[in-house]
Write a protein that holds these residues in place. Sequence first.
Motif, PDB file in Angstrom:
ATOM      1  N   ARG A   1       0.817  -1.200   0.000  1.00 17.34           N
ATOM      2  CA  ARG A   1       0.000   0.000   0.000  1.00 17.34           C
ATOM      3  C   ARG A   1       0.857   1.259   0.000  1.00 17.34           C
ATOM      4  O   ARG A   1       0.515   2.254  -0.602  1.00 17.34           O
ATOM      5  N   PHE A   2       1.992   1.144   0.671  1.00 15.05           N
ATOM      6  CA  PHE A   2       2.908   2.276   0.674  1.00 15.05           C
ATOM      7  C   PHE A   2       3.332   2.617  -0.748  1.00 15.05           C
ATOM      8  O   PHE A   2       3.287   3.777  -1.173  1.00 15.05           O
ATOM      9  N   LEU A   3       3.706   1.597  -1.493  1.00 13.30           N
ATOM     10  CA  LEU A   3       4.118   1.822  -2.875  1.00 13.30           C
ATOM     11  C   LEU A   3       2.984   2.443  -3.686  1.00 13.30           C
ATOM     12  O   LEU A   3       3.179   3.399  -4.430  1.00 13.30           O
ATOM     13  N   GLN A   4       1.797   1.880  -3.515  1.00 13.33           N
ATOM     14  CA  GLN A   4       0.673   2.389  -4.281  1.00 13.33           C
ATOM     15  C   GLN A   4       0.369   3.834  -3.939  1.00 13.33           C
ATOM     16  O   GLN A   4       0.186   4.676  -4.816  1.00 13.33           O
ATOM     17  N   VAL A   5       0.324   4.111  -2.641  1.00 17.11           N
ATOM     18  CA  VAL A   5      -0.012   5.465  -2.210  1.00 17.11           C
ATOM     19  C   VAL A   5       0.985   6.484  -2.746  1.00 17.11           C
ATOM     20  O   VAL A   5       0.609   7.519  -3.294  1.00 17.11           O
ATOM     21  N   THR A   6       2.261   6.172  -2.616  1.00 15.55           N
ATOM     22  CA  THR A   6       3.254   7.128  -3.096  1.00 15.55           C
ATOM     23  C   THR A   6       3.123   7.360  -4.595  1.00 15.55           C
ATOM     24  O   THR A   6       3.192   8.488  -5.058  1.00 15.55           O
ATOM     25  N   HIS A   7       2.907   6.285  -5.331  1.00 15.71           N
ATOM     26  CA  HIS A   7       2.773   6.454  -6.767  1.00 15.71           C
ATOM     27  C   HIS A   7       1.541   7.265  -7.131  1.00 15.71           C
ATOM     28  O   HIS A   7       1.589   8.148  -7.986  1.00 15.71           O
ATOM     29  N   ARG A   8       0.462   6.966  -6.483  1.00 12.38           N
ATOM     30  CA  ARG A   8      -0.773   7.681  -6.813  1.00 12.38           C
ATOM     31  C   ARG A   8      -0.661   9.151  -6.443  1.00 12.38           C
ATOM     32  O   ARG A   8      -1.123  10.033  -7.171  1.00 12.38           O
ATOM     33  N   LEU A   9      -0.038   9.395  -5.310  1.00 14.93           N
ATOM     34  CA  LEU A   9       0.181  10.760  -4.861  1.00 14.93           C
ATOM     35  C   LEU A   9       0.979  11.530  -5.907  1.00 14.93           C
ATOM     36  O   LEU A   9       0.592  12.618  -6.367  1.00 14.93           O
ATOM     37  N   GLU A  10       2.073  10.953  -6.285  1.00 11.37           N
ATOM     38  CA  GLU A  10       2.945  11.544  -7.292  1.00 11.37           C
ATOM     39  C   GLU A  10       2.165  11.842  -8.572  1.00 11.37           C
ATOM     40  O   GLU A  10       2.258  12.926  -9.144  1.00 11.37           O
TER      41      GLU A  10
ATOM     42  N   GLN B   1      -1.074  12.196  -9.044  1.00  8.75           N
ATOM     43  CA  GLN B   1      -2.071  13.254  -8.855  1.00  8.75           C
ATOM     44  C   GLN B   1      -1.443  14.638  -8.929  1.00  8.75           C
ATOM     45  O   GLN B   1      -1.936  15.531  -9.611  1.00  8.75           O
ATOM     46  N   ILE B   2      -0.362  14.799  -8.190  1.00  7.41           N
ATOM     47  CA  ILE B   2       0.331  16.079  -8.167  1.00  7.41           C
ATOM     48  C   ILE B   2       0.760  16.467  -9.566  1.00  7.41           C
ATOM     49  O   ILE B   2       0.540  17.585 -10.020  1.00  7.41           O
TER      50      ILE B   2
ATOM     51  N   LEU C   1      -4.948  15.553   0.526  1.00  7.92           N
ATOM     52  CA  LEU C   1      -4.662  14.140   0.354  1.00  7.92           C
ATOM     53  C   LEU C   1      -3.815  13.580   1.477  1.00  7.92           C
ATOM     54  O   LEU C   1      -3.959  12.422   1.862  1.00  7.92           O
TER      55      LEU C   1
END
Lengths: 166, 166
Positions: A21-30, A32-33, A129
């Motif tokens: 989930r950490f990997l997913q969250v960071t990627h999605r965050l990136e 989105q930004i 977010l």
Amino acid sequence: MGAGDFESRWLRPDVNAVWTRFLQVTHRLEHQIDRRLQGNHGITHTQYEILVRLADGDGHAMRMSDLADTIVTAKSAVTYQVNKLSEMGLVERHKCDSDNRGTWVKLTPAGLERLEQAAPCILSLVRELFLDDLNCDQSAELDKLLGTWSDNLDEHDRNPVHRPDH
Amino acid sequence: MGAGDFESRWLRPDVNAVWTRFLQVTHRLEHQIDRRLQGNHGITHTQYEILVRLADGDGHAMRMSDLADTIVTAKSAVTYQVNKLSEMGLVERHKCDSDNRGTWVKLTPAGLERLEQAAPCILSLVRELFLDDLNCDQSAELDKLLGTWSDNLDEHDRNPVHRPDH
DNA sequence: ATAGGATTGTTCGAAATTGAACCAGCCTCG
DNA sequence: CGAGGCTGGTTCAATTTCGAACAATCCTAT
């Protein structure tokens, strides 16, 4: 396989879930930004980061290498992006007096302006977010976690352990 | 500027530090993993992730789209990487019976083997850098944080709010 | 049925990132 | 000194990523 194997060769399922989930969250965050930044302000996240770091620097300027370090990318990538930003007129190069090899990168007024336009947009996104839901304890906890991770990474950079495990 | 401006337009310095460090840590983490994976096992982190997800899937297989979703990259990138992995013999494509447009990607024995070779190496790295220092409380806390972030991102994906703030 | 809309996967061109090679200028130690 | 090594930046080719466009297929509602 023995009971210990599971522990040592794989992650416990719950732990594994955290990591995933950490990997997913960071990627999605990136992602989105990036999307918002490009859509609304015509700059990449890396470009935005460069502007931020410069604005943060002494006299709105910074050396190439330091830039590369704080942004955490290859030096060549910084050269590339600084060229682009320079073409856009958001940034200027200056010779470095104390070291003839070095070059300073400096925010232009236009660059500062662009940053000030973009910042609210992306900071509000970051808040929404990432930060708004943190209470004081959590924020402190996260800070501590980041500290440990950061230290671990430092440590790990220091000794280039390459134990090829097969 | 008024007292409120600072709050609304910029991040509080400490909060800003957290955000900055978060970006740095994630990038450095990614970089470390990539370097070790490429150095010791000849695959990229994305390729490794694909192998992991496939191994996790039913019958060691997965649909292209689902792969793209869990990995969090563009579909075209997945196509590209699956081609590479297929050339390496680590992965196979299969027609999908229930949906004629779809294709399954399936781990080959060689693919599974490669994954099992690489996994310990990178999992131990993940443990060292990321997980080992977490006590139970922290682990739970992190899990909760990731949950909120994930939800926020879901929410945000759902309504494509594009309020151009200038 | 079937038309319209959504979804699946690929292709293509453009942009970004990387690491290695490289040139200068710096610095240290014999 | 001055020869070697280190550091700062750029260049270059190779790899990767993205988004938009596309064709094929599925699904839904009338």
